[in-house]
Design a protein around this motif. Structure first.
Motif, PDB file in Angstrom:
ATOM      1  N   ASN A  50       0.947  -1.317   0.149  1.00 33.05           N
ATOM      2  CA  ASN A  50       0.023   0.152   0.327  1.00 33.05           C
ATOM      3  C   ASN A  50       0.526   1.058   0.320  1.00 33.05           C
ATOM      4  N   LEU A  51       1.519   1.508  -0.921  1.00 37.14           N
ATOM      5  CA  LEU A  51       2.347   2.350  -1.373  1.00 37.14           C
ATOM      6  C   LEU A  51       2.137   3.264  -2.503  1.00 37.14           C
ATOM      7  N   GLU A  52       2.411   4.915  -2.076  1.00 35.32           N
ATOM      8  CA  GLU A  52       2.177   6.290  -3.223  1.00 35.32           C
ATOM      9  C   GLU A  52       4.059   6.181  -3.672  1.00 35.32           C
ATOM     10  N   ILE A  53       4.460   6.842  -4.475  1.00 35.24           N
ATOM     11  CA  ILE A  53       5.657   6.664  -5.020  1.00 35.24           C
ATOM     12  C   ILE A  53       5.514   7.953  -5.852  1.00 35.24           C
ATOM     13  N   LYS A 101       3.050   8.468  -9.293  1.00 31.25           N
ATOM     14  CA  LYS A 101       2.910   9.850  -9.889  1.00 31.25           C
ATOM     15  C   LYS A 101       4.047  10.487  -9.862  1.00 31.25           C
ATOM     16  N   CYS A 102       4.374  11.486 -11.202  1.00 29.14           N
ATOM     17  CA  CYS A 102       5.477  11.678 -11.050  1.00 29.14           C
ATOM     18  C   CYS A 102       4.669  13.670 -11.226  1.00 29.14           C
ATOM     19  N   PHE A 103       5.360  14.258 -11.270  1.00 34.47           N
ATOM     20  CA  PHE A 103       5.975  15.836 -10.965  1.00 34.47           C
ATOM     21  C   PHE A 103       6.579  16.682 -11.586  1.00 34.47           C
ATOM     22  N   HIS A 104       6.435  17.153 -12.384  1.00 38.10           N
ATOM     23  CA  HIS A 104       7.888  17.621 -13.315  1.00 38.10           C
ATOM     24  C   HIS A 104       7.502  19.300 -12.725  1.00 38.10           C
ATOM     25  N   GLN A 105       9.518  19.939 -12.713  1.00 33.74           N
ATOM     26  CA  GLN A 105       9.131  21.308 -12.324  1.00 33.74           C
ATOM     27  C   GLN A 105      11.101  21.784 -12.365  1.00 33.74           C
ATOM     28  N   ILE A 106      10.954  23.182 -12.186  1.00 35.21           N
ATOM     29  CA  ILE A 106      12.494  23.474 -13.004  1.00 35.21           C
ATOM     30  C   ILE A 106      13.081  23.617 -11.997  1.00 35.21           C
ATOM     31  N   ASN A 107      14.647  23.630 -12.101  1.00 37.96           N
ATOM     32  CA  ASN A 107      15.711  23.314 -11.309  1.00 37.96           C
ATOM     33  C   ASN A 107      15.698  23.750  -9.872  1.00 37.96           C
ATOM     34  N   GLN A 108      14.750  23.681  -8.807  1.00 39.40           N
ATOM     35  CA  GLN A 108      15.451  24.165  -7.580  1.00 39.40           C
ATOM     36  C   GLN A 108      15.338  23.751  -6.506  1.00 39.40           C
ATOM     37  N   GLY A 109      16.609  22.647  -6.726  1.00 33.85           N
ATOM     38  CA  GLY A 109      16.797  21.690  -5.734  1.00 33.85           C
ATOM     39  C   GLY A 109      16.216  20.901  -4.881  1.00 33.85           C
ATOM     40  N   ASP A 120      13.063  17.118 -10.586  1.00 29.58           N
ATOM     41  CA  ASP A 120      13.446  18.529 -10.538  1.00 29.58           C
ATOM     42  C   ASP A 120      14.108  19.036 -11.828  1.00 29.58           C
ATOM     43  N   GLY A 121      13.934  19.296 -12.366  1.00 23.05           N
ATOM     44  CA  GLY A 121      14.109  20.001 -14.346  1.00 23.05           C
ATOM     45  C   GLY A 121      15.587  18.578 -14.266  1.00 23.05           C
ATOM     46  N   SER A 122      15.417  17.639 -14.673  1.00 24.92           N
ATOM     47  CA  SER A 122      16.846  16.853 -15.416  1.00 24.92           C
ATOM     48  C   SER A 122      16.547  16.962 -16.844  1.00 24.92           C
ATOM     49  N   THR A 123      17.838  17.146 -17.011  1.00 24.66           N
ATOM     50  CA  THR A 123      18.228  17.600 -18.219  1.00 24.66           C
ATOM     51  C   THR A 123      18.970  16.096 -18.975  1.00 24.66           C
ATOM     52  N   ASP A 124      18.923  14.923 -18.096  1.00 23.65           N
ATOM     53  CA  ASP A 124      19.472  13.840 -19.518  1.00 23.65           C
ATOM     54  C   ASP A 124      17.602  13.280 -19.570  1.00 23.65           C
ATOM     55  N   ASN A 125      18.038  11.659 -18.981  1.00 23.78           N
ATOM     56  CA  ASN A 125      16.427  11.469 -19.821  1.00 23.78           C
ATOM     57  C   ASN A 125      15.792  10.733 -18.647  1.00 23.78           C
ATOM     58  N   SER A 126      16.454  11.340 -16.989  1.00 26.23           N
ATOM     59  CA  SER A 126      15.129  10.589 -15.666  1.00 26.23           C
ATOM     60  C   SER A 126      14.242  10.844 -16.076  1.00 26.23           C
ATOM     61  N   GLY A 127      13.738  12.104 -16.209  1.00 27.43           N
ATOM     62  CA  GLY A 127      12.422  13.002 -16.080  1.00 27.43           C
ATOM     63  C   GLY A 127      10.941  11.231 -17.473  1.00 27.43           C
ATOM     64  N   GLU A 128      11.623  11.363 -18.525  1.00 31.71           N
ATOM     65  CA  GLU A 128      11.119  10.044 -19.396  1.00 31.71           C
ATOM     66  C   GLU A 128      10.911   8.739 -18.702  1.00 31.71           C
ATOM     67  N   ILE A 129      12.100   8.496 -18.139  1.00 28.66           N
ATOM     68  CA  ILE A 129      12.086   6.926 -16.963  1.00 28.66           C
ATOM     69  C   ILE A 129      11.048   7.389 -16.394  1.00 28.66           C
ATOM     70  N   CYS A 130      10.742   8.010 -15.274  1.00 29.25           N
ATOM     71  CA  CYS A 130       9.890   8.271 -14.530  1.00 29.25           C
ATOM     72  C   CYS A 130       8.886   8.250 -15.116  1.00 29.25           C
ATOM     73  N   ASP A 131       8.496   8.795 -16.399  1.00 24.57           N
ATOM     74  CA  ASP A 131       6.941   8.791 -16.928  1.00 24.57           C
ATOM     75  C   ASP A 131       6.578   7.828 -17.532  1.00 24.57           C
ATOM     76  N   ASP A 132       7.384   6.377 -17.768  1.00 20.67           N
ATOM     77  CA  ASP A 132       7.162   5.471 -18.125  1.00 20.67           C
ATOM     78  C   ASP A 132       7.041   4.264 -17.052  1.00 20.67           C
ATOM     79  N   TYR A 133       7.912   4.628 -15.853  1.00 14.34           N
ATOM     80  CA  TYR A 133       6.874   4.305 -14.931  1.00 14.34           C
ATOM     81  C   TYR A 133       6.091   3.993 -14.274  1.00 14.34           C
ATOM     82  N   VAL A 134       5.392   5.785 -14.697  1.00 14.74           N
ATOM     83  CA  VAL A 134       3.931   5.804 -14.268  1.00 14.74           C
ATOM     84  C   VAL A 134       2.716   4.797 -14.966  1.00 14.74           C
ATOM     85  N   LEU A 135       2.873   4.968 -15.861  1.00 15.85           N
ATOM     86  CA  LEU A 135       2.425   3.962 -16.788  1.00 15.85           C
ATOM     87  C   LEU A 135       2.434   2.313 -16.323  1.00 15.85           C
TER      88      LEU A 135
END
Length: 241
Positions: free
Chosen positions: A35-38, A64-72, A43-58
């Motif tokens: 019973n997890l929520e992942i 759940k994946c949220f994208h934002q500009i790099n803030q740390g 945080d504004g990745s410039t490599d393929n990290s964001g795309e890999i996260c989106d693939d796992y959402v599917l």
């Protein structure tokens, strides 16, 4: 019928970790505690990290994946806390990975001992090689500590990470991570300890911490001395109260 287990929200700040993020996510989706929520905060990745996260959402409806500009990492974790729906909160770094029993074991300890925070030891992996087990070392299977006990231990053991802890949401409350680039966890954990009445420490390594990845910030002697000084100041505040 068994009592329904509470939802655990696991917050993962993601930034330029395409070589590691899949191993991290596989260790979460295969947890024996289901019973997890992942929550992934890209945080504004410039490599393929964001795309890999989106693939796992599917692949898994718990992600759940949220994208934002790099803030740390502090800002990324704050975003995760803002959207988290779980009664319990955990943190995992995207270049690390968990033992598949980690969250089940920590939840069991939290329930059995009516704890507000459960901590565990961790395996340190240096350039692909296991360099040892870190964290609080003691003879018993687990220790039960008050927040003052834990504060004193915290100063002595330098157990500062957020990722070896499972927390009740009311302990985290509205405490935000400082939005600084490094050491943001150090400034936050003490406040959690202050909010907790009982802390359990499991004498078992359930987390795998990877160091010396290219681009990582390693602790130098000056940083450790700075943290020890600040920790002692925090301990004085505990003792006054």
């Amino acid at each position: 019928m068994d009592e329904k287990k509470p939802l655990i929200s696991i917050i993962v700040p993601v930034y330029n970790v395409e070589d590691y993020i899949e191993e991290c996510l596989e260790s979460l989706v295969k947890q024996t505690y289901k019973n997890l929520e992942i929550i992934l905060i890209d945080d504004g990745s410039t490599d393929n990290s964001g795309e890999i996260c989106d693939d796992y959402v599917l692949k898994d409806t718990r992600i759940k994946c949220f994208h934002q500009i790099n803030q740390g990492v502090g800002a990324a974790r704050n975003k995760g806390l803002e959207v988290a729906e779980g009664e319990l909160i955990g943190f995992v770094d995207p270049d690390d990975y968990c033992d598949l029993e980690m969250f089940l074991e920590m939840y069991k300890s939290m329930k059995e001992d009516e704890a507000d925070i459960v901590c565990c030891r961790w395996v340190t992996i240096n350039r692909g090689l296991i360099s040892g087990v870190s964290g609080y070392e003691f003879a018993e299977q687990k220790k039960i500590l008050s927040n003052l006990d834990m504060a004193e231990f915290y100063v002595q053991s330098m157990d500062w990470p957020v990722w070896n802890k499972l927390l009740k949401k009311n302990v985290v409350k509205s405490i935000k991570f400082p939005e600084i680039r490094y050491n943001e966890d150090f400034f936050t954990v003490f406040q959690w300890l202050y909010n907790a009445s009982k802390i359990v420490y499991i004498n078992k390594p359930l987390y795998n911490y990877r160091i010396l990845r290219k681009g990582s910030i390693t602790e130098n002697r000056d940083t450790v001395l700075m943290k020890n000084t600040l920790a002692l100041e925090q301990l004085k505040l505990f003792e006054k109260n």
